[in-house]
Motif scaffolding. Structure first.
Motif, short mmCIF file in Angstrom:
data_model
loop_
_atom_site.label_atom_id
_atom_site.label_comp_id
_atom_site.label_asym_id
_atom_site.label_seq_id
_atom_site.Cartn_x
_atom_site.Cartn_y
_atom_site.Cartn_z
N GLU A 100 3.43 -14.42 21.79
CA GLU A 100 3.17 -14.91 20.50
C GLU A 100 2.17 -14.16 19.83
O GLU A 100 1.94 -14.32 18.54
CB GLU A 100 2.78 -16.55 20.73
CG GLU A 100 3.74 -17.37 21.21
CD GLU A 100 3.18 -18.66 21.54
OE1 GLU A 100 2.26 -19.01 21.73
OE2 GLU A 100 4.30 -19.44 21.44
N PHE A 101 1.05 -13.75 20.43
CA PHE A 101 -0.11 -13.23 19.87
C PHE A 101 0.13 -11.65 19.64
O PHE A 101 -0.55 -11.25 18.38
CB PHE A 101 -1.39 -13.07 20.83
CG PHE A 101 -2.63 -13.25 20.22
CD1 PHE A 101 -3.02 -14.50 19.78
CD2 PHE A 101 -3.28 -12.00 20.13
CE1 PHE A 101 -4.41 -14.39 19.22
CE2 PHE A 101 -4.51 -12.16 19.34
CZ PHE A 101 -4.88 -13.61 18.95
N ILE A 102 1.17 -11.16 19.98
CA ILE A 102 1.53 -9.73 19.45
C ILE A 102 2.22 -9.74 18.08
O ILE A 102 2.18 -8.70 17.42
CB ILE A 102 2.28 -9.02 20.58
CG1 ILE A 102 2.33 -7.33 20.29
CG2 ILE A 102 3.93 -9.32 20.39
CD1 ILE A 102 1.15 -6.82 20.56
N SER A 103 2.71 -11.15 17.78
CA SER A 103 3.51 -10.89 16.39
C SER A 103 2.22 -10.86 15.30
O SER A 103 2.61 -10.38 14.26
CB SER A 103 4.23 -12.63 16.19
OG SER A 103 3.26 -13.42 16.39
N PHE A 104 0.94 -11.43 15.58
CA PHE A 104 -0.10 -11.33 14.76
C PHE A 104 -0.49 -9.88 14.44
O PHE A 104 -0.63 -9.48 13.20
CB PHE A 104 -1.25 -12.05 15.09
CG PHE A 104 -1.07 -13.53 14.95
CD1 PHE A 104 -1.32 -14.21 13.74
CD2 PHE A 104 -1.07 -14.40 16.09
CE1 PHE A 104 -1.24 -15.55 13.78
CE2 PHE A 104 -0.85 -15.71 16.13
CZ PHE A 104 -0.95 -16.28 14.82
N ALA A 105 -0.38 -8.93 15.41
CA ALA A 105 -0.56 -7.36 15.26
C ALA A 105 0.57 -7.03 14.38
O ALA A 105 0.20 -6.24 13.62
CB ALA A 105 -0.57 -6.88 16.53
N GLY A 106 1.77 -7.22 14.62
CA GLY A 106 2.86 -6.94 13.75
C GLY A 106 2.69 -7.44 12.22
O GLY A 106 2.90 -6.49 11.31
N LEU A 107 1.95 -8.82 12.13
CA LEU A 107 1.83 -8.92 10.80
C LEU A 107 0.68 -8.06 10.07
O LEU A 107 0.96 -7.75 8.89
CB LEU A 107 1.25 -10.43 10.86
CG LEU A 107 1.11 -11.17 9.43
CD1 LEU A 107 1.93 -11.20 8.60
CD2 LEU A 107 0.10 -12.30 9.62
N PHE A 108 -0.37 -7.74 11.03
CA PHE A 108 -1.50 -7.02 10.30
C PHE A 108 -0.86 -5.46 9.98
O PHE A 108 -1.10 -4.75 9.16
CB PHE A 108 -2.57 -6.97 11.07
CG PHE A 108 -3.26 -8.17 10.97
CD1 PHE A 108 -4.24 -8.49 9.57
CD2 PHE A 108 -3.36 -9.42 11.64
CE1 PHE A 108 -4.92 -9.45 9.34
CE2 PHE A 108 -4.12 -10.34 11.58
CZ PHE A 108 -4.90 -10.47 10.43
N PHE A 109 0.01 -5.03 10.68
CA PHE A 109 0.56 -3.66 10.42
C PHE A 109 1.35 -3.70 9.38
O PHE A 109 1.12 -2.82 8.47
CB PHE A 109 1.49 -3.04 11.61
CG PHE A 109 0.62 -2.75 12.84
CD1 PHE A 109 -0.47 -1.54 12.66
CD2 PHE A 109 0.57 -3.09 14.15
CE1 PHE A 109 -1.27 -1.03 13.73
CE2 PHE A 109 0.01 -2.67 15.39
CZ PHE A 109 -1.05 -1.54 14.95
N LEU A 110 2.10 -4.96 9.18
CA LEU A 110 2.99 -4.90 7.73
C LEU A 110 1.94 -4.97 6.70
O LEU A 110 2.37 -4.47 5.51
CB LEU A 110 3.87 -6.15 8.02
CG LEU A 110 5.05 -5.93 9.13
CD1 LEU A 110 5.85 -7.04 9.02
CD2 LEU A 110 6.08 -4.53 8.52
#
Length: 187
Positions: A144-154
């Motif tokens: 669940e937390f790695i999706s936040f990293a994806g959001l910030f990369f986007l």
């Protein structure tokens, strides 16, 4: 020595204070006055008219709809037409160039900031994965937390892409940005 016996103090018997009919009628008159005058103060005719005008003006605004937003004009090769865009926004061309330069700086800062936050999240995620026991609960939280990293990369990508378009003064797709020979990093 003679003894002097103390005499007890005699108090009069306790009685409830007598209510006069005058106080009762005065209280009733005060309550009636509050009910009569307060609503008249709260609902004055001038305030009703004023609020009616506000409601009428708001309904007229709803019927007419929002005003047309200023447009951004581009030519056939998707280059930004600075003169027409500045005229549409009601400013001169030099001021529009200043706005574009400020926006370019904002997109560059946001791109680097969100890119750094994304890498911090990925680093934290790796540290948590390395230091904690491997259980189903930890794995779910990690996913669940790695999706936040994806959001910030986007978000970093979006701001870098906008910065690239502002630098060139031309609209371009994301694939054109990724395949450009110009400097990739925003500045």
């Amino acid at each position: 020595m003679t003894s002097n016996p103390r005499k007890p103090i005699e108090l009069p018997p306790l009685q409830e204070p007598a209510r006069s009919s005058r106080k009762v009628f005065g209280a009733a008159r005060t309550v009636a006055r509050q009910f009569w005058f307060r609503p008249r103060e709260a609902l004055s005719l001038a305030e009703i008219r004023h609020n009616g005008r506000i409601i009428r003006n708001l309904s007229l605004l709803l019927k007419t709809g929002p005003a047309e937003p200023p447009e951004i004009f581009v030519d056939g090769e998707r280059h930004l037409d600075m003169a027409a865009t500045a005229k549409s926004h009601g400013i001169d061309e030099a001021m529009l160039r200043d706005v574009v330069a400020r926006r370019r700086g904002q997109t560059a800062r946001m791109a680097y900031l969100t890119f750094g936050i994304a890498w911090l999240i990925v680093g934290w995620w790796f540290w948590q994965a390395w230091s904690s026991r491997l259980t189903a609960g930890h794995m779910i939280v990690g996913l669940e937390f790695i999706s936040f990293a994806g959001l910030f990369f986007l978000l970093a990508f979006k701001n870098a892409w906008q910065n690239w378009q502002l630098r060139r003064g031309q609209l371009g797709s994301a694939m054109e940005y990724l395949s450009t020979t110009e400097p990739f990093w925003p500045y």
